[in-house]
Design a protein around this motif. Structure first.
Motif, PDB file in Angstrom:
ATOM      1  N   LEU A   3     -42.289   2.158  66.417  1.00 28.48           N
ATOM      2  CA  LEU A   3     -43.506   2.054  67.217  1.00 28.48           C
ATOM      3  C   LEU A   3     -43.326   1.144  68.430  1.00 28.48           C
ATOM      4  O   LEU A   3     -42.612   0.136  68.362  1.00 28.48           O
ATOM      5  CB  LEU A   3     -44.663   1.532  66.363  1.00 28.48           C
ATOM      6  N   ASP A   4     -43.995   1.500  69.523  1.00 26.37           N
ATOM      7  CA  ASP A   4     -43.993   0.693  70.744  1.00 26.37           C
ATOM      8  C   ASP A   4     -45.099  -0.355  70.677  1.00 26.37           C
ATOM      9  O   ASP A   4     -46.084  -0.196  69.942  1.00 26.37           O
ATOM     10  CB  ASP A   4     -44.232   1.593  71.967  1.00 26.37           C
ATOM     11  N   PRO A   5     -44.976  -1.436  71.458  1.00 23.59           N
ATOM     12  CA  PRO A   5     -46.076  -2.403  71.553  1.00 23.59           C
ATOM     13  C   PRO A   5     -47.369  -1.708  71.970  1.00 23.59           C
ATOM     14  O   PRO A   5     -47.361  -0.785  72.791  1.00 23.59           O
ATOM     15  CB  PRO A   5     -45.592  -3.377  72.629  1.00 23.59           C
ATOM     16  N   GLY A   6     -48.474  -2.146  71.396  1.00 21.74           N
ATOM     17  CA  GLY A   6     -49.762  -1.529  71.678  1.00 21.74           C
ATOM     18  C   GLY A   6     -50.123  -0.414  70.722  1.00 21.74           C
ATOM     19  O   GLY A   6     -51.246   0.103  70.766  1.00 21.74           O
ATOM     20  N   SER A   7     -49.163  -0.030  69.856  1.00 21.15           N
ATOM     21  CA  SER A   7     -49.419   1.044  68.895  1.00 21.15           C
ATOM     22  C   SER A   7     -50.222   0.544  67.695  1.00 21.15           C
ATOM     23  O   SER A   7     -50.480  -0.653  67.551  1.00 21.15           O
ATOM     24  CB  SER A   7     -48.094   1.634  68.406  1.00 21.15           C
ATOM     25  N   PHE A   8     -50.575   1.489  66.834  1.00 21.26           N
ATOM     26  CA  PHE A   8     -51.302   1.202  65.605  1.00 21.26           C
ATOM     27  C   PHE A   8     -50.507   1.757  64.423  1.00 21.26           C
ATOM     28  O   PHE A   8     -49.912   2.828  64.516  1.00 21.26           O
ATOM     29  CB  PHE A   8     -52.694   1.850  65.621  1.00 21.26           C
ATOM     30  N   LEU A   9     -50.527   1.027  63.317  1.00 25.21           N
ATOM     31  CA  LEU A   9     -49.767   1.397  62.129  1.00 25.21           C
ATOM     32  C   LEU A   9     -50.612   1.086  60.896  1.00 25.21           C
ATOM     33  O   LEU A   9     -51.281   0.045  60.852  1.00 25.21           O
ATOM     34  CB  LEU A   9     -48.452   0.605  62.088  1.00 25.21           C
ATOM     35  N   ALA A  10     -50.588   1.970  59.909  1.00 25.97           N
ATOM     36  CA  ALA A  10     -51.447   1.734  58.742  1.00 25.97           C
ATOM     37  C   ALA A  10     -50.865   2.332  57.474  1.00 25.97           C
ATOM     38  O   ALA A  10     -50.211   3.386  57.497  1.00 25.97           O
ATOM     39  CB  ALA A  10     -52.844   2.315  58.978  1.00 25.97           C
ATOM     40  N   PHE A  11     -51.116   1.653  56.374  1.00 25.24           N
ATOM     41  CA  PHE A  11     -50.929   2.186  55.033  1.00 25.24           C
ATOM     42  C   PHE A  11     -52.312   2.264  54.397  1.00 25.24           C
ATOM     43  O   PHE A  11     -53.080   1.296  54.435  1.00 25.24           O
ATOM     44  CB  PHE A  11     -50.033   1.268  54.188  1.00 25.24           C
ATOM     45  N   VAL A  12     -52.640   3.413  53.800  1.00 22.05           N
ATOM     46  CA  VAL A  12     -53.911   3.591  53.101  1.00 22.05           C
ATOM     47  C   VAL A  12     -53.615   4.088  51.694  1.00 22.05           C
ATOM     48  O   VAL A  12     -52.900   5.084  51.517  1.00 22.05           O
ATOM     49  CB  VAL A  12     -54.825   4.599  53.833  1.00 22.05           C
ATOM     50  N   TRP A  13     -54.143   3.402  50.698  1.00 22.16           N
ATOM     51  CA  TRP A  13     -53.944   3.831  49.308  1.00 22.16           C
ATOM     52  C   TRP A  13     -54.827   5.044  49.039  1.00 22.16           C
ATOM     53  O   TRP A  13     -56.023   5.054  49.332  1.00 22.16           O
ATOM     54  CB  TRP A  13     -54.283   2.700  48.346  1.00 22.16           C
ATOM     55  N   HIS A  14     -54.211   6.087  48.483  1.00 18.35           N
ATOM     56  CA  HIS A  14     -54.950   7.301  48.113  1.00 18.35           C
ATOM     57  C   HIS A  14     -54.854   7.486  46.605  1.00 18.35           C
ATOM     58  O   HIS A  14     -53.770   7.398  46.023  1.00 18.35           O
ATOM     59  CB  HIS A  14     -54.369   8.533  48.817  1.00 18.35           C
ATOM     60  N   GLU A  15     -55.995   7.751  46.004  1.00 19.54           N
ATOM     61  CA  GLU A  15     -56.028   7.925  44.552  1.00 19.54           C
ATOM     62  C   GLU A  15     -57.075   8.977  44.196  1.00 19.54           C
ATOM     63  O   GLU A  15     -58.191   8.957  44.721  1.00 19.54           O
ATOM     64  CB  GLU A  15     -56.380   6.592  43.884  1.00 19.54           C
ATOM     65  N   GLY A  16     -56.711   9.913  43.324  1.00 22.10           N
ATOM     66  CA  GLY A  16     -57.657  10.926  42.885  1.00 22.10           C
ATOM     67  C   GLY A  16     -57.583  12.202  43.702  1.00 22.10           C
ATOM     68  O   GLY A  16     -56.677  12.408  44.514  1.00 22.10           O
ATOM     69  N   ASP A  17     -58.571  13.074  43.469  1.00 17.98           N
ATOM     70  CA  ASP A  17     -58.613  14.364  44.158  1.00 17.98           C
ATOM     71  C   ASP A  17     -59.043  14.188  45.617  1.00 17.98           C
ATOM     72  O   ASP A  17     -59.518  13.138  46.016  1.00 17.98           O
ATOM     73  CB  ASP A  17     -59.596  15.297  43.443  1.00 17.98           C
ATOM     74  N   GLY A  18     -58.887  15.250  46.371  1.00 17.74           N
ATOM     75  CA  GLY A  18     -59.318  15.227  47.767  1.00 17.74           C
ATOM     76  C   GLY A  18     -58.170  14.953  48.714  1.00 17.74           C
ATOM     77  O   GLY A  18     -57.069  14.558  48.309  1.00 17.74           O
ATOM     78  N   ASP A  19     -58.439  15.179  50.003  1.00 13.00           N
ATOM     79  CA  ASP A  19     -57.425  14.980  51.040  1.00 13.00           C
ATOM     80  C   ASP A  19     -57.277  13.502  51.381  1.00 13.00           C
ATOM     81  O   ASP A  19     -58.211  12.717  51.227  1.00 13.00           O
ATOM     82  CB  ASP A  19     -57.814  15.748  52.307  1.00 13.00           C
ATOM     83  N   VAL A  20     -56.098  13.155  51.851  1.00 11.14           N
ATOM     84  CA  VAL A  20     -55.891  11.783  52.320  1.00 11.14           C
ATOM     85  C   VAL A  20     -56.669  11.589  53.613  1.00 11.14           C
ATOM     86  O   VAL A  20     -56.862  12.530  54.382  1.00 11.14           O
ATOM     87  CB  VAL A  20     -54.394  11.490  52.542  1.00 11.14           C
ATOM     88  N   THR A  21     -57.131  10.397  53.832  1.00 13.25           N
ATOM     89  CA  THR A  21     -57.907  10.098  55.039  1.00 13.25           C
ATOM     90  C   THR A  21     -57.320   8.888  55.743  1.00 13.25           C
ATOM     91  O   THR A  21     -56.783   7.980  55.104  1.00 13.25           O
ATOM     92  CB  THR A  21     -59.379   9.816  54.692  1.00 13.25           C
ATOM     93  N   PRO A  22     -57.416   8.832  57.071  1.00  9.57           N
ATOM     94  CA  PRO A  22     -56.900   7.667  57.818  1.00  9.57           C
ATOM     95  C   PRO A  22     -57.774   6.453  57.561  1.00  9.57           C
ATOM     96  O   PRO A  22     -58.869   6.568  56.991  1.00  9.57           O
ATOM     97  CB  PRO A  22     -56.996   8.126  59.271  1.00  9.57           C
ATOM     98  N   PRO A  23     -57.301   5.280  57.966  1.00 13.09           N
ATOM     99  CA  PRO A  23     -58.127   4.076  57.769  1.00 13.09           C
ATOM    100  C   PRO A  23     -59.433   4.185  58.537  1.00 13.09           C
ATOM    101  O   PRO A  23     -59.492   4.791  59.606  1.00 13.09           O
ATOM    102  CB  PRO A  23     -57.241   2.942  58.302  1.00 13.09           C
ATOM    103  N   GLY A  24     -60.473   3.596  57.956  1.00 16.99           N
ATOM    104  CA  GLY A  24     -61.766   3.588  58.626  1.00 16.99           C
ATOM    105  C   GLY A  24     -61.815   2.494  59.663  1.00 16.99           C
ATOM    106  O   GLY A  24     -60.807   2.145  60.273  1.00 16.99           O
ATOM    107  N   GLU A  25     -62.974   1.926  59.845  1.00 17.94           N
ATOM    108  CA  GLU A  25     -63.132   0.849  60.825  1.00 17.94           C
ATOM    109  C   GLU A  25     -62.264  -0.338  60.422  1.00 17.94           C
ATOM    110  O   GLU A  25     -62.350  -0.816  59.299  1.00 17.94           O
ATOM    111  CB  GLU A  25     -64.601   0.428  60.903  1.00 17.94           C
ATOM    112  N   THR A  26     -61.415  -0.769  61.329  1.00 17.45           N
ATOM    113  CA  THR A  26     -60.483  -1.844  60.997  1.00 17.45           C
ATOM    114  C   THR A  26     -61.199  -3.185  60.941  1.00 17.45           C
ATOM    115  O   THR A  26     -62.176  -3.422  61.641  1.00 17.45           O
ATOM    116  CB  THR A  26     -59.346  -1.929  62.035  1.00 17.45           C
ATOM    117  N   ALA A  27     -60.679  -4.058  60.098  1.00 20.64           N
ATOM    118  CA  ALA A  27     -61.227  -5.406  59.971  1.00 20.64           C
ATOM    119  C   ALA A  27     -60.817  -6.242  61.174  1.00 20.64           C
ATOM    120  O   ALA A  27     -59.911  -5.871  61.918  1.00 20.64           O
ATOM    121  CB  ALA A  27     -60.717  -6.042  58.682  1.00 20.64           C
ATOM    122  N   PRO A  28     -61.478  -7.388  61.400  1.00 16.26           N
ATOM    123  CA  PRO A  28     -61.059  -8.277  62.501  1.00 16.26           C
ATOM    124  C   PRO A  28     -59.583  -8.642  62.369  1.00 16.26           C
ATOM    125  O   PRO A  28     -59.102  -8.910  61.277  1.00 16.26           O
ATOM    126  CB  PRO A  28     -61.965  -9.497  62.319  1.00 16.26           C
TER     127      PRO A  28
END
Length: 202
Positions: A127-152
């Motif tokens: 990743l370049d500076p200024g980019s965004f990177l995330a790990f989101v835990w997925h558990e159970g049925d349904g599609d994976v979803t990106p992170p919601g509103e980020t914390a401060p």
């Protein structure tokens, strides 16, 4: 005069709180253009969502580490390079099956993230500076979803703090061993061995 003196005193007391703002966080809790915004959403694992600013760019694996979220690969055969745990979570249970795993997301530089599911692993995704990177835990049925509103955003921890967090995770694993139960079993076995000896002497 007393009123003016009181105002100056209150202003002086407010200065430390202004100086305590994280060095790696820009106004409004956003990361600077020279930093990567690293997000980890623990979801069902507990702990909420955390956002950390990391200076520079580079491989996702290093950025997560620098942000204080060390990763552990799955020990399962054929799963080399597949992340099983982030910051020691999940402490136990499945972490690489189809309905319980860490999903990896990224976004190019911009004012707001435009999340895409990563097609590369953490060691290959760069990743370049200024980019965004995330790990989101997925558990159970349904599609994976990106992170919601980020914390401060928080400033990145020091290398010593990252190492200390990793050591604490290893200590927690040791705490999971039932030492008290084992000690109780030793006492019971010891008592059982003493009874026949006493009977033989009587």
């Amino acid at each position: 005069m007393p009123g003016r003196l009181l105002s100056l005193l209150l202003a002086a007391l407010a200065l430390p709180s202004l100086a305590a703002a994280p060095a790696g966080a820009a106004a409004g809790g956003a990361c600077a253009p020279t930093e990567v915004t690293v997000v980890v959403d623990f979801a069902e694992l507990g702990g909420g969502s955390r956002t950390v600013c990391v200076e520079g760019g580079g491989p996702a694996s290093q950025l997560f580490h620098d942000a204080g979220f060390p990763t552990e690969d799955s020990p399962a055969p054929g799963m080399n390079g597949f992340v099983c745990r982030v910051a020691g979570k999940p402490a136990n249970g499945p972490c690489t099956r189809g309905d319980a795993y860490w999903s990896l997301w990224w976004s190019p530089p911009g004012d707001e993230p435009e999340w895409s599911y990563a097609s590369l692993g953490v060691t290959s995704l760069d990743l370049d500076p200024g980019s965004f990177l995330a790990f989101v835990w997925h558990e159970g049925d349904g599609d994976v979803t990106p992170p919601g509103e980020t914390a401060p955003a928080e400033s990145a921890p020091t290398a010593a703090e990252v190492e200390a967090a990793a050591d604490n995770g290893r200590d927690d694993d040791d705490d999971g061993f039932p030492w008290l139960l084992l000690a109780g079993g030793v006492v019971v076995l010891g008592a059982a061995a003493v009874v026949p000896i006493r009977r033989a002497r009587s």
